[in-house]
Design an enzyme around this catalytic site. Structure first.
Site, PDB file in Angstrom:
ATOM      1  N   LYS A  64      25.557   0.980  19.242  1.00 49.54           N
ATOM      2  CA  LYS A  64      26.202   1.930  18.691  1.00 49.54           C
ATOM      3  C   LYS A  64      27.602   2.139  19.328  1.00 49.54           C
ATOM      4  O   LYS A  64      28.355   2.451  19.044  1.00 49.54           O
ATOM      5  CB  LYS A  64      25.430   3.278  18.087  1.00 49.54           C
ATOM      6  CG  LYS A  64      24.404   2.891  16.847  1.00 49.54           C
ATOM      7  CD  LYS A  64      23.392   3.820  16.821  1.00 49.54           C
ATOM      8  CE  LYS A  64      22.482   3.518  15.644  1.00 49.54           C
ATOM      9  NZ  LYS A  64      21.266   4.262  15.500  1.00 49.54           N
ATOM     10  N   GLN A  98      18.463   9.427  17.753  1.00 50.10           N
ATOM     11  CA  GLN A  98      18.004   8.283  17.418  1.00 50.10           C
ATOM     12  C   GLN A  98      16.496   8.555  17.121  1.00 50.10           C
ATOM     13  O   GLN A  98      15.833   9.288  17.918  1.00 50.10           O
ATOM     14  CB  GLN A  98      18.196   7.133  18.750  1.00 50.10           C
ATOM     15  CG  GLN A  98      17.572   5.758  18.374  1.00 50.10           C
ATOM     16  CD  GLN A  98      18.194   5.268  17.198  1.00 50.10           C
ATOM     17  OE1 GLN A  98      19.462   5.366  17.001  1.00 50.10           O
ATOM     18  NE2 GLN A  98      17.567   4.284  16.761  1.00 50.10           N
ATOM     19  N   ASP A 129      24.215  10.313  10.135  1.00 53.06           N
ATOM     20  CA  ASP A 129      23.096   9.440   9.375  1.00 53.06           C
ATOM     21  C   ASP A 129      22.747   9.995   8.108  1.00 53.06           C
ATOM     22  O   ASP A 129      21.996   9.158   7.491  1.00 53.06           O
ATOM     23  CB  ASP A 129      21.672  10.003  10.332  1.00 53.06           C
ATOM     24  CG  ASP A 129      21.202   8.855  11.395  1.00 53.06           C
ATOM     25  OD1 ASP A 129      21.404   7.843  11.224  1.00 53.06           O
ATOM     26  OD2 ASP A 129      20.676   9.180  12.483  1.00 53.06           O
TER      27      ASP A 129
HETATM   28  N1  GUN Z   1      15.809   4.774  13.643  1.00 54.62           N
HETATM   29  C1  GUN Z   1      15.684   3.659  12.922  1.00 54.62           C
HETATM   30  N2  GUN Z   1      16.780   3.530  11.946  1.00 54.62           N
HETATM   31  C2  GUN Z   1      17.626   4.877  12.498  1.00 54.62           C
HETATM   32  C3  GUN Z   1      18.699   5.178  11.784  1.00 54.62           C
HETATM   33  O1  GUN Z   1      19.236   4.931  10.676  1.00 54.62           O
HETATM   34  N3  GUN Z   1      19.185   6.448  12.373  1.00 54.62           N
HETATM   35  C4  GUN Z   1      18.625   7.010  13.667  1.00 54.62           C
HETATM   36  N4  GUN Z   1      19.010   8.091  14.033  1.00 54.62           N
HETATM   37  N5  GUN Z   1      17.338   6.460  14.076  1.00 54.62           N
HETATM   38  C5  GUN Z   1      16.884   5.307  13.387  1.00 54.62           C
END
Ligand code: GUN
Length: 293
Positions: free
Chosen positions: A52, A96, A119
């Site tokens: 990211k 995350q 998100d």
């Molecule tokens: N963990 C697995 N997929 C995601 C996601 O799309 N966003 C976040 N913040 N954590 C994750």
């Protein structure tokens, strides 16, 4: 059979964003910023957070990664989220998941300013999605819709069957496909592991979205001839011939199902590649909304 190429489409989206951000830079304007918060040392999470950050930088956006010890208290994490809620260099905040078990995930998501919730996990944004108001779409489902759109796959009145009911994929994609919009407006069924037999559901799908988290779960007898197959799974299976000792497969038995499908996403190189591109798009959209007001 058409392979829905997530790598190609995600590169297109990233290039479009790079151009838009490049324009901001050349005009001397502020650029979009994303802060990513990682708690602990989960290797998959470390990998995603790293990707990211790298992608942000490639596009020209500001990126910051906060790496916190797994023992951090919930209070301290909430304090950090609140700090970024008011730091106007950052338009997107991503925590995350999963978080260590002593931290309440819901409480942390609730603390994120919905305007910075790139998100799309905050209850306000989830609610806005359900009632069809302006919101942030969660990145993986958003990536699925974008793939359908860029390959001009007709979805109006089509039967979309979602296998899986997670908050990250199953529930949001079902709600998105239900909306009265282009590349949605579908008849939607959600089914899941409690079904005695999934086959009657899956075989009636014009568009089958597999988000179960079990390797090769969807077999050829479970799909209709000519169906569009969207595979959201990312599963590691042992493979002694692979360098790492494993390989990554989806929730769909690709070879056998591809023989019946009209369109199918590969794993890797399908939906997974779209997720980060859509996160970048959400961050850019958050920037536009926050900086215009
Ligand atoms: N963990 C697995 N997929 C995601 C996601 O799309 N966003 C976040 N913040 N954590 C994750």
């Amino acid at each position: 059979m058409t392979l829905l190429d997530g790598k190609k489409v995600s590169d297109e989206i990233k290039n479009e964003l790079k151009e838009l951000v490049g324009k901001l830079i050349s005009e001397g304007k502020k650029v979009p910023g994303l802060v990513t918060i990682l708690v602990g040392e989960n290797p998959a999470s470390q990998f995603y957070v790293n990707m990211k950050g790298k992608t942000c930088t490639e596009i020209g956006m500001i990126s910051k990664t906060e790496i916190l010890d797994s023992n951090i208290s919930e209070e301290e994490l909430l304090k950090l989220v609140n700090h970024y809620n008011t730091d106007n260099s950052f338009h997107g905040i991503l925590v995350q998941l999963p978080l260590p078990s002593h931290i309440n995930e819901e409480k942390v998501i609730d603390a994120i300013d919905p305007k910075k919730d790139v998100d799309g996990f905050h209850p306000v944004n989830v609610g806005n999605l359900v009632i069809g108001k302006d919101t942030f779409y969660p990145c993986t489902p958003y990536g699925i819709v974008e793939l359908l759109k860029r390959y001009k796959i007709d979805t109006k009145g089509k039967h979309v069957v979602v296998v899986g009911r997670s908050n990250i994929v199953g529930k949001p994609i079902a709600n998105m496909m239900l909306q009265k919009k282009e590349y949605a407006n579908s008849i939607v069924t959600i089914c899941h592991s409690a079904a005695r037999d999934l086959k009657p559901y899956t075989t009636s799908a014009d568009i089958l979205i597999a988000a179960i988290g079990r390797a090769n779960f969807i077999t050829a007898d479970m799909v209709k001839d000519g169906a569009v197959i969207i595979d959201v799974g990312i599963n590691r299976v042992e493979d002694s011939s692979a360098k790492k000792g494993y390989r990554v497969v989806g929730d769909v038995d690709f070879e056998n199902v591809a023989a019946k499908a009209s369109n199918i996403t590969p794993v890797p190189g399908g939906v997974g590649k779209m997720t980060i591109a859509m996160l970048m798009k959400n961050t850019y959209e958050a920037y536009l909304k926050l900086e215009q007001n």
